[in-house]
Motif scaffolding. Structure first.
Motif, short mmCIF file in Angstrom:
data_model
loop_
_atom_site.label_atom_id
_atom_site.label_comp_id
_atom_site.label_asym_id
_atom_site.label_seq_id
_atom_site.Cartn_x
_atom_site.Cartn_y
_atom_site.Cartn_z
N TYR A 94 0.84 -1.19 0.00
CA TYR A 94 0.00 0.00 0.00
C TYR A 94 0.88 1.25 0.00
CZ TYR A 94 -3.54 -3.32 1.67
OH TYR A 94 -4.38 -4.39 1.81
N GLU A 95 0.44 2.25 -0.71
CA GLU A 95 1.01 3.58 -0.60
C GLU A 95 -0.15 4.56 -0.47
OE1 GLU A 95 3.32 4.23 -4.11
OE2 GLU A 95 1.58 4.61 -5.38
N TRP A 96 0.10 5.67 0.20
CA TRP A 96 -0.97 6.63 0.46
C TRP A 96 -0.44 8.04 0.37
CZ3 TRP A 96 0.86 2.90 3.70
CH2 TRP A 96 1.70 3.32 4.74
N ARG A 97 -1.35 8.93 0.00
CA ARG A 97 -1.02 10.35 -0.09
C ARG A 97 -2.14 11.14 0.58
NH1 ARG A 97 2.73 12.14 -3.74
NH2 ARG A 97 1.47 13.81 -4.64
N PHE A 98 -1.75 12.11 1.39
CA PHE A 98 -2.72 12.97 2.05
C PHE A 98 -3.10 14.10 1.11
CE2 PHE A 98 -0.10 11.46 5.78
CZ PHE A 98 -1.00 10.45 6.13
N LEU A 99 -4.39 14.35 0.99
CA LEU A 99 -4.91 15.32 0.03
C LEU A 99 -5.81 16.32 0.74
CD1 LEU A 99 -6.10 12.72 -2.65
CD2 LEU A 99 -3.82 13.75 -2.45
N SER A 100 -5.93 17.50 0.13
CA SER A 100 -6.96 18.47 0.54
C SER A 100 -7.54 19.06 -0.73
CB SER A 100 -6.38 19.55 1.46
OG SER A 100 -5.47 20.37 0.76
N LEU A 101 -8.57 19.85 -0.59
CA LEU A 101 -9.21 20.40 -1.77
C LEU A 101 -8.33 21.40 -2.51
CD1 LEU A 101 -12.80 20.85 -0.34
CD2 LEU A 101 -12.05 19.13 -2.00
N ASP A 102 -7.51 22.15 -1.75
CA ASP A 102 -6.69 23.19 -2.39
C ASP A 102 -5.20 23.03 -2.13
OD1 ASP A 102 -6.53 23.75 0.28
OD2 ASP A 102 -7.44 25.74 0.17
N ALA A 103 -4.79 21.87 -1.59
CA ALA A 103 -3.39 21.56 -1.25
C ALA A 103 -2.88 22.37 -0.07
CB ALA A 103 -2.45 21.75 -2.45
N GLY A 104 -3.76 23.14 0.59
CA GLY A 104 -3.36 23.87 1.78
C GLY A 104 -3.37 22.96 3.00
N SER A 105 -2.69 23.37 4.07
CA SER A 105 -2.61 22.56 5.28
C SER A 105 -4.00 22.39 5.89
CB SER A 105 -1.66 23.19 6.29
OG SER A 105 -2.14 24.44 6.72
N VAL A 106 -4.15 21.29 6.61
CA VAL A 106 -5.43 20.93 7.23
C VAL A 106 -5.17 20.66 8.70
CG1 VAL A 106 -7.41 19.38 7.09
CG2 VAL A 106 -6.05 19.83 5.05
N THR A 107 -6.08 21.12 9.57
CA THR A 107 -5.89 20.99 11.01
C THR A 107 -6.95 20.09 11.60
OG1 THR A 107 -4.94 23.22 11.10
CG2 THR A 107 -5.65 22.25 13.18
N SER A 108 -6.52 19.13 12.41
CA SER A 108 -7.44 18.18 13.01
C SER A 108 -8.23 18.82 14.14
CB SER A 108 -6.68 16.96 13.55
OG SER A 108 -6.02 17.30 14.77
N SER A 109 -9.19 18.09 14.68
CA SER A 109 -10.02 18.58 15.78
C SER A 109 -9.19 18.85 17.04
CB SER A 109 -11.12 17.56 16.10
OG SER A 109 -10.56 16.31 16.44
N SER A 110 -8.04 18.20 17.17
CA SER A 110 -7.19 18.41 18.34
C SER A 110 -5.97 19.28 18.05
CB SER A 110 -6.74 17.06 18.92
OG SER A 110 -6.03 16.32 17.94
N GLY A 111 -5.94 19.88 16.87
CA GLY A 111 -4.89 20.85 16.58
C GLY A 111 -3.70 20.33 15.81
N LEU A 112 -3.72 19.06 15.38
CA LEU A 112 -2.62 18.52 14.58
C LEU A 112 -2.72 19.06 13.16
CD1 LEU A 112 -0.25 16.47 14.20
CD2 LEU A 112 -2.01 14.83 13.47
N ARG A 113 -1.66 19.67 12.68
CA ARG A 113 -1.67 20.24 11.33
C ARG A 113 -0.97 19.29 10.36
NH1 ARG A 113 -0.44 26.50 10.46
NH2 ARG A 113 -2.45 26.47 11.56
N VAL A 114 -1.62 19.02 9.25
CA VAL A 114 -1.08 18.13 8.23
C VAL A 114 -0.90 18.92 6.95
CG1 VAL A 114 -1.52 16.08 6.82
CG2 VAL A 114 -2.13 16.07 9.25
N ALA A 115 0.28 18.78 6.35
CA ALA A 115 0.55 19.39 5.05
C ALA A 115 0.31 18.34 3.97
CB ALA A 115 1.99 19.90 5.00
N PRO A 116 -0.75 18.44 3.20
CA PRO A 116 -1.06 17.41 2.20
C PRO A 116 0.01 17.31 1.12
CG PRO A 116 -2.98 18.76 2.66
CD PRO A 116 -1.81 19.45 3.29
N HIS A 117 0.04 16.16 0.49
CA HIS A 117 0.96 15.95 -0.62
C HIS A 117 0.49 16.66 -1.89
CE1 HIS A 117 1.71 12.28 1.90
NE2 HIS A 117 2.96 12.58 1.61
N ALA A 118 -0.82 16.78 -2.05
CA ALA A 118 -1.35 17.34 -3.31
C ALA A 118 -2.80 17.74 -3.11
CB ALA A 118 -1.24 16.29 -4.42
N ARG A 119 -3.36 18.38 -4.13
CA ARG A 119 -4.79 18.70 -4.12
C ARG A 119 -5.55 17.52 -4.73
NH1 ARG A 119 -5.52 23.98 -6.50
NH2 ARG A 119 -3.29 24.29 -6.17
#
Length: 313
Positions: free
Chosen positions: A46-71
């Motif tokens: 398996y391989e995985w990539r974290f995505l968001s709608l605009d490739a901007g960083s995303v913050t979890s409900s507890s404040g963890l910030r994730v920088a997506p790989h791509a949009r």
């Protein structure tokens, strides 16, 4: 009938679409079993990539910030996990629906995790299908989408749509996918890794029955001093023959083979992670002598303990 082992080594590509307010727990339970499957198999399954709608960083409900790989719009693959959580109603709009409909043409399977089912349904991607959602939202979900058959299940697979009820159920779902795609032997080993004292419970996600789970729990609790199979059957509250039939149907292997694999999984872990002598590892894995364990180890994993240790160095 389930298969105990599968030889497929094709790497599957997963996208993980995160929204602000996503659950750390859900994310970890979705990805960590995949990482473990890669590690334990020695292959990139398996391989995985974290995505968001605009490739901007995303913050979890507890404040963890994730920088997506791509949009999202730039990615495709075998499976897309849609992972909102708290505040999911902020994402029930036309642009996000359009983005998900477009993604359905680039990913073979779409998965709604936690409240992600609502986003998929709002986009028209669960029409005339069976689905579930976080149980706190189940009633409202069923009322809003009468064209979807809503079930109170931990996860539901209907064709190329999968829905899941929450973070703990996400672990169950991924365990099911590992067992389905790569065999129950690997799924059981991942279960042992994450819940060493209760691997039966963590393996229950593969659809095993209560008697088989009791048998697995008895095996897990008695690795150093193995029980006879009739004693395992008694703890499962079955006859030995009935246990054989159930395990072969649910895991693709009989109790003796499953028990041996569990003991050898423990041996492999000690070979890989400690400097204990093979003679000591054999005792801890329930073998009377190192030679017997080495023969069984080579038959199961295709190399001896010493060969495995050389590769580690």
């Amino acid at each position: 009938m389930q298969q105990w082992q599968k030889s497929s080594s094709r790497c599957q590509s997963f996208g993980v679409l995160l929204f602000d307010g996503f659950s750390n727990h859900c994310l970890a339970n979705s990805i960590e079993p995949l990482r473990a499957a890669n590690m334990l198999s020695g292959k990139t399954l398996y391989e995985w990539r974290f995505l968001s709608l605009d490739a901007g960083s995303v913050t979890s409900s507890s404040g963890l910030r994730v920088a997506p790989h791509a949009r999202l719009s730039d990615e495709g693959g075998d499976l897309l996990m849609v992972m909102p959580s708290y505040g999911f109603r902020n994402y029930l709009n036309w642009p996000i629906g359009a983005a998900l409909r477009s993604a359905a043409g680039r990913f073979s399977t779409l998965v709604g995790l936690d409240t992600g089912s609502w986003l998929l349904a709002e986009a028209g991607l669960l029409t005339d299908l069976k689905a579930t959602i976080h149980w706190e939202e189940l009633t409202g979900f069923a009322e809003r989408f009468p064209e979807t058959e809503v079930l109170r299940e931990r996860f539901v697979i209907d064709g190329n749509r999968i829905t899941c009820s929450g973070a703990m159920a996400a672990f169950d779902l991924v365990m099911h996918l590992i067992g389905r795609d790569h065999g129950q032997a690997l799924a059981l080993e991942v279960a042992q890794l994450f819940m060493t004292r209760d691997s039966a419970r963590s393996h229950a996600s593969s659809g095993t029955s209560a008697p088989v789970n009791r048998a697995l729990a008895a095996m897990q609790a008695n690795l150093e001093q193995p029980l006879a199979i009739p004693d395992i059957a008694a703890q499962a509250r079955l006859t030995q023959k009935a246990l054989e039939v159930r395990m072969k149907a649910e895991l693709g292997a009989g109790p003796a083979r499953v028990y041996r694999r569990m003991r050898l999984n423990l041996a492999r872990k000690m070979v890989s992670e400690t400097d204990l002598p093979v003679s000591e590892i054999a005792v801890r894995a329930g073998y009377e002598n190192a030679s017997a364990m080495t023969r069984a180890f080579g038959g199961e994993f295709g190399q001896s303990p010493s060969e495995m240790r050389k590769k580690r160095l």
